[in-house]
Scaffold this active site. Sequence first.
Site, PDB file in Angstrom:
ATOM      1  N   LYS A  61     -17.831  -7.152   7.917  1.00 49.68           N
ATOM      2  CA  LYS A  61     -16.507  -7.951   7.618  1.00 49.68           C
ATOM      3  C   LYS A  61     -15.843  -7.652   9.176  1.00 49.68           C
ATOM      4  O   LYS A  61     -15.535  -6.762   9.559  1.00 49.68           O
ATOM      5  CB  LYS A  61     -15.473  -7.002   6.933  1.00 49.68           C
ATOM      6  N   HIS A  67       0.674  -1.163  -0.004  1.00 47.23           N
ATOM      7  CA  HIS A  67      -0.002  -0.004  -0.072  1.00 47.23           C
ATOM      8  C   HIS A  67       1.125   1.364   0.013  1.00 47.23           C
ATOM      9  O   HIS A  67       0.563   2.272  -0.779  1.00 47.23           O
ATOM     10  CB  HIS A  67      -0.966  -0.014   1.219  1.00 47.23           C
ATOM     11  N   ARG A  74      -2.230  -5.974  -8.602  1.00 45.20           N
ATOM     12  CA  ARG A  74      -1.176  -6.988  -8.555  1.00 45.20           C
ATOM     13  C   ARG A  74      -1.089  -8.100  -9.516  1.00 45.20           C
ATOM     14  O   ARG A  74      -0.076  -8.669  -9.818  1.00 45.20           O
ATOM     15  CB  ARG A  74      -1.239  -7.928  -6.974  1.00 45.20           C
ATOM     16  N   SER A 104      -2.971  -7.849   2.758  1.00 43.13           N
ATOM     17  CA  SER A 104      -3.048  -7.705   4.224  1.00 43.13           C
ATOM     18  C   SER A 104      -3.470  -9.072   4.728  1.00 43.13           C
ATOM     19  O   SER A 104      -3.394  -9.475   5.850  1.00 43.13           O
ATOM     20  CB  SER A 104      -4.305  -6.759   4.367  1.00 43.13           C
TER      21      SER A 104
END
Length: 149
Positions: A42, A18, A91, A128
């Site tokens: 979440k 990040h 990514r 993460s």
Amino acid sequence: MMRTAIFPGSFDPFTVGHASIVKRGLPMFDRIVIGVGVNDNKRSFMTPEERVAAIARLYANEPRIRVVAYNDLTADLVRREQASFILRGLRSVKDFEYERDIAAMNNRLSGVETVLLFTEACYSDISSSVVRELIAYGKDVSAFLPRPE
Ligand code: ADP
């Protein structure tokens, strides 16, 4: 007219991947607002307050970066901050279709353009969720967490 970009994410936690996107995005904009998305559905590792504080500490000496939490749509944060751009990282092809769809929807909702930066190859495996998993098994993750510049 200020060129403002929102960098939205969960950032649970904020990683070197990040930080790379923020650093490389900064020359393109006058300011970047890092938006920590709060999703009540979440289960999170760090609370939104902890995430905001940790990221704000990293950029305490960079007046062009601000960190906020938000619990509505990214398109709503875009309007509040009068932003014209959303910054995101890519990514792999796995990220591609997801990013394309949310970019299209955000454009529909608030006319914002999404700018995607490819990951630096050395960070392409860092997420993460992987960092959370390593922490859960007691591994040292300090190499994956950015330090203040
Ligand atoms: P979200 O839950 O919205 O996907 P994340 O916190 O996982 O939020 O990621 C925020 C943004 O950062 C996404 O665009 C994601 O693709 C990007 N990102 C995450 N890890 C990396 C990395 N290692 N390299 C480049 N971009 C990354």
